[in-house]
Scaffold this motif. Sequence first.
Motif, PDB file in Angstrom:
ATOM      1  N   LEU A  72      25.863  45.574  44.451  1.00  0.00           N
ATOM      2  CA  LEU A  72      27.179  45.588  43.819  1.00  0.00           C
ATOM      3  C   LEU A  72      28.099  44.542  44.443  1.00  0.00           C
ATOM      4  N   VAL A  73      28.066  44.416  45.774  1.00  0.00           N
ATOM      5  CA  VAL A  73      28.911  43.435  46.454  1.00  0.00           C
ATOM      6  C   VAL A  73      28.559  42.012  46.019  1.00  0.00           C
ATOM      7  N   ALA A  74      27.271  41.722  45.885  1.00  0.00           N
ATOM      8  CA  ALA A  74      26.863  40.386  45.441  1.00  0.00           C
ATOM      9  C   ALA A  74      27.418  40.089  44.051  1.00  0.00           C
ATOM     10  N   HIS A  75      27.310  41.072  43.143  1.00  0.00           N
ATOM     11  CA  HIS A  75      27.854  40.876  41.798  1.00  0.00           C
ATOM     12  C   HIS A  75      29.377  40.804  41.834  1.00  0.00           C
ATOM     13  N   ALA A  76      29.996  41.611  42.684  1.00  0.00           N
ATOM     14  CA  ALA A  76      31.457  41.641  42.765  1.00  0.00           C
ATOM     15  C   ALA A  76      32.003  40.298  43.218  1.00  0.00           C
ATOM     16  N   ARG A  77      31.340  39.684  44.198  1.00  0.00           N
ATOM     17  CA  ARG A  77      31.801  38.377  44.672  1.00  0.00           C
ATOM     18  C   ARG A  77      31.723  37.339  43.551  1.00  0.00           C
ATOM     19  N   ARG A  78      30.624  37.358  42.807  1.00  0.00           N
ATOM     20  CA  ARG A  78      30.507  36.397  41.699  1.00  0.00           C
ATOM     21  C   ARG A  78      31.552  36.681  40.624  1.00  0.00           C
ATOM     22  N   PHE A  79      31.732  37.950  40.297  1.00  0.00           N
ATOM     23  CA  PHE A  79      32.674  38.330  39.245  1.00  0.00           C
ATOM     24  C   PHE A  79      34.104  37.963  39.631  1.00  0.00           C
ATOM     25  N   LEU A  80      34.509  38.308  40.863  1.00  0.00           N
ATOM     26  CA  LEU A  80      35.864  38.011  41.292  1.00  0.00           C
ATOM     27  C   LEU A  80      36.086  36.507  41.413  1.00  0.00           C
ATOM     28  N   GLY A  81      35.019  35.778  41.768  1.00  0.00           N
ATOM     29  CA  GLY A  81      35.129  34.324  41.791  1.00  0.00           C
ATOM     30  C   GLY A  81      35.393  33.755  40.412  1.00  0.00           C
ATOM     31  N   GLU A  82      34.663  34.268  39.421  1.00  0.00           N
ATOM     32  CA  GLU A  82      34.881  33.817  38.043  1.00  0.00           C
ATOM     33  C   GLU A  82      36.270  34.216  37.548  1.00  0.00           C
ATOM     34  N   MET A  83      36.735  35.390  37.937  1.00  0.00           N
ATOM     35  CA  MET A  83      38.080  35.807  37.545  1.00  0.00           C
ATOM     36  C   MET A  83      39.136  34.888  38.155  1.00  0.00           C
ATOM     37  N   GLU A  84      38.906  34.469  39.401  1.00  0.00           N
ATOM     38  CA  GLU A  84      39.846  33.550  40.045  1.00  0.00           C
ATOM     39  C   GLU A  84      39.922  32.238  39.283  1.00  0.00           C
ATOM     40  N   VAL A  85      38.746  31.739  38.861  1.00  0.00           N
ATOM     41  CA  VAL A  85      38.735  30.503  38.070  1.00  0.00           C
ATOM     42  C   VAL A  85      39.476  30.716  36.753  1.00  0.00           C
TER      43      VAL A  85
END
Length: 330
Positions: A72-85
């Motif tokens: 979940l943390v691995a997916h969360a980091r990618r997801f939050l990164g995309e949200m930041e973009v």
Amino acid sequence: MKHDRRTSIDLRQLQFMIAVAETRTISGAAALVGVAQPSLSEALIKLEDQLDTQLVIRSSRGTRLTEAGEALVAHARRFLGEMEVAWDDVRRIGGSTVGEVSLAISPSLAILLSVPLAETLRIEHPEIKLRIVEAMSGTVRDWVMSDEVNLGIIYQGQDCSHLKSVHLLTEDLFFVHAVDDWPQGLRTPAGPGAAIDFAELVRLPLIMPSERHGLRAHFEHAAREEGLATNVEMEIDSLRHISSIVSRASAYTVQSHAAVFELVDQGLVCITPIRNPVLRRNAYIVHKRERPLSAASLIVQATLLDIMRELVIRHRIQANFASEARMAAE
């Protein structure tokens, strides 16, 4: 349509999970994200209930993630990164460059670059929140790949196939010694125009970082290519400590000019060219290829390039600012 409880998971819950992964304690995670410990614990319990999966294992020795929690943390980091973009894209369209940018730098360039970059951005772009961290090139690459940082500066020798890179500098490496500590018995005496043969250098008592460090790996590879054995008597993975020991005439080392320019300017150490062969390496600015840079990250990169070019000239750093970097800055 049946309601899926997973749709009610919010961004804060994902941020809490990342904080737990980074701190390995509930109290540390709560402090990191700025919430009360009971509130964070309750949010994690709720998240586990929503997903019907245990994510965190609590014990007297601390907290660790389950395999599901790690995923979940691995997916969360990618997801939050995309949200930041996404947020940055919206702000850019609206004319705003507000945002957070994280930059990881190898220590040898951090000494030269970190303070001027931070000061310039604070004055010229106060809307950008910059976070700078130091790490060896391999770690910097891993952080960029895992979305833990937006930008990185690394040296050659790393697998960058999944990264987009801009060639920043080409540096020569030098024999570094205290001003009054020229080794006895070398074919070339100390003084202007002095140089040291690589075959003589490797026999000297050296202090170097461990082979996990890109510079040491580069140095050892060059020795193997020449059929030579090195004489590394001390290993310290701290550039500042290595420089301090060398300045006190306790050992010698190999470094770039940028890494020791302050000590050179203070008259504490000298840098002497290495020959037969010359040791040279490239530095690159990198970011994840499939993750476009935000407006704020583009500003940081452009500012970094401008400052690096200025610093190379101002401090007469023995390095070549890459033509590719010039084009990227224009």
